[in-house]
Design an enzyme around this catalytic site. Sequence first.
Site, PDB file in Angstrom:
ATOM      1  N   ASN A 123       0.842  -1.193   0.000  1.00  0.00           N
ATOM      2  CA  ASN A 123       0.000   0.000   0.000  1.00  0.00           C
ATOM      3  C   ASN A 123       0.877   1.243   0.000  1.00  0.00           C
ATOM      4  OD1 ASN A 123       0.554   0.740   2.899  1.00  0.00           O
ATOM      5  ND2 ASN A 123      -0.423  -1.248   3.220  1.00  0.00           N
ATOM      6  N   CYS A 152       0.275   1.910  14.244  1.00  0.00           N
ATOM      7  CA  CYS A 152       0.149   2.915  13.183  1.00  0.00           C
ATOM      8  C   CYS A 152       0.425   2.320  11.803  1.00  0.00           C
ATOM      9  CB  CYS A 152       1.111   4.068  13.467  1.00  0.00           C
ATOM     10  SG  CYS A 152       0.910   5.509  12.405  1.00  0.00           S
ATOM     11  N   PRO A 154      -3.031 -12.444  10.082  1.00  0.00           N
ATOM     12  CA  PRO A 154      -3.443 -12.287  11.481  1.00  0.00           C
ATOM     13  C   PRO A 154      -3.693 -10.806  11.786  1.00  0.00           C
ATOM     14  CG  PRO A 154      -1.089 -12.698  11.335  1.00  0.00           C
ATOM     15  CD  PRO A 154      -1.649 -12.936   9.962  1.00  0.00           C
TER      16      PRO A 154
END
Length: 452
Positions: free
Chosen positions: A244, A308, A341
């Site tokens: 990303n 974060c 996970p």
Amino acid sequence: MSRLAGQRIVLGISAGIAAYKSAVLARLLKKAGADVRVVMTEGAQAFITPLTLQALTGEEVRTSLLDPQAEAGMGHIELAKWADIVLIAPASADVMARLAAGMADDLLTTLCLAARARCWLAPAMNQAMWSHPASQRNAATLRELGWQQLGPDAGEQACGDVGGGRMMEPEEIVAALDTELSGNAEHNGALPLDASPEHDDHAPTPDAFMAHAPTAAGPLAGCHVVITAGPTREAIDPVRYLSNHSSGKMGFALAEAARDQGARVTLISGPVTLATPAGIHRVNVISAMEMLEAVNATLADCDIFIGCAAVADYRLEEVAEHKLKKVPGSTALTLNLIENPDIIAAVTHREQPPFTVGFAAETRELARHAHDKLVRKRLDLIVANDVATPGLGFGADDNAAVLYHLAASGSEAAVTSHTLSPRAKRALAQALLDYMLPLYRAHQPTRSPAAP
């Protein structure tokens, strides 16, 4: 020019398979202009020969405390006085334990006790050894004594295990040293202890020796803050991956802000191009599974956890061994993905979880999605930001956020919000911690019951 140019570095090498990386490290330090002298433990010589390091540094390699020729001039003391920097890479569990105990039973540990240099170590050991409470206690003791820790990284290890404990790559160690010296230029090169010729002109003051110890004052003094930052990458094949747009800037800003408030900070970062902030222990990871392993290794003494990082929700069910080739006549490619996970949930669902802050990067319905995540993941505080807003969020230097947490009653319906207007990420990080502090101190039982 590198800040390492002209630095006098004692490179200590202890026993471990990662010792092979020390040859590359020695070469890179020399290339950066440093004067390097190598000290090897007896065990290290089983993994790499002194002759190799002598050829790379152009200096005799020291291996014995009781070397008659060297000891004629108190060689270990001479070497300790000579050094501007002591760097132990790899630092095994054994050598860290002996240093933490103040032992001086070989040349390396003896010169470390005698040295007034800036001291760094790069741990390297099996993931179970690294996560053991004794190793974590020794690492904490060494930080209190002024040692700066480089790594370890997480990932696949020589024994086949996966987890924290890999020695940082030599290129990363050199870059981290150069960054630290650049950020602490006032300590670069040492002041004499006094004007007497009896003192070595390159011995740092006690203040310089403790320059990398945890900050003693501030509202977060005594707290261990663990922060995840940046993206993760999920391999498709040896040359492609899913990821990303996260730059890591927000997580790194939070790490600096927590450090400035006196916290001991562990920064677990995905692949980013940012330099490690001074005084912060950084662990580099690639995938979500590696990040989970690194997080689990820190939780034994974690007081505040801030998630974060933009962690990939899915990974490939099976990573291709070789580069996938385009199939003639095919116009589509199907990838079988499985769920990663949930790192945040793994933290909050522990028996005694730390105070936990999560992030929600959304493109629509900010409040609804943030509230859902706050309750479902049992967070103490969630930081929501609209990444669709131009100039804010991923990759930008500025950001804005809305903070949500459950009211004192703990009711899932009673949510308190606080808006932080657009500003530089460093300023936003400070404002976020200022708002968080009263919640952390109260540590209200705001988590909802465990999800079924």
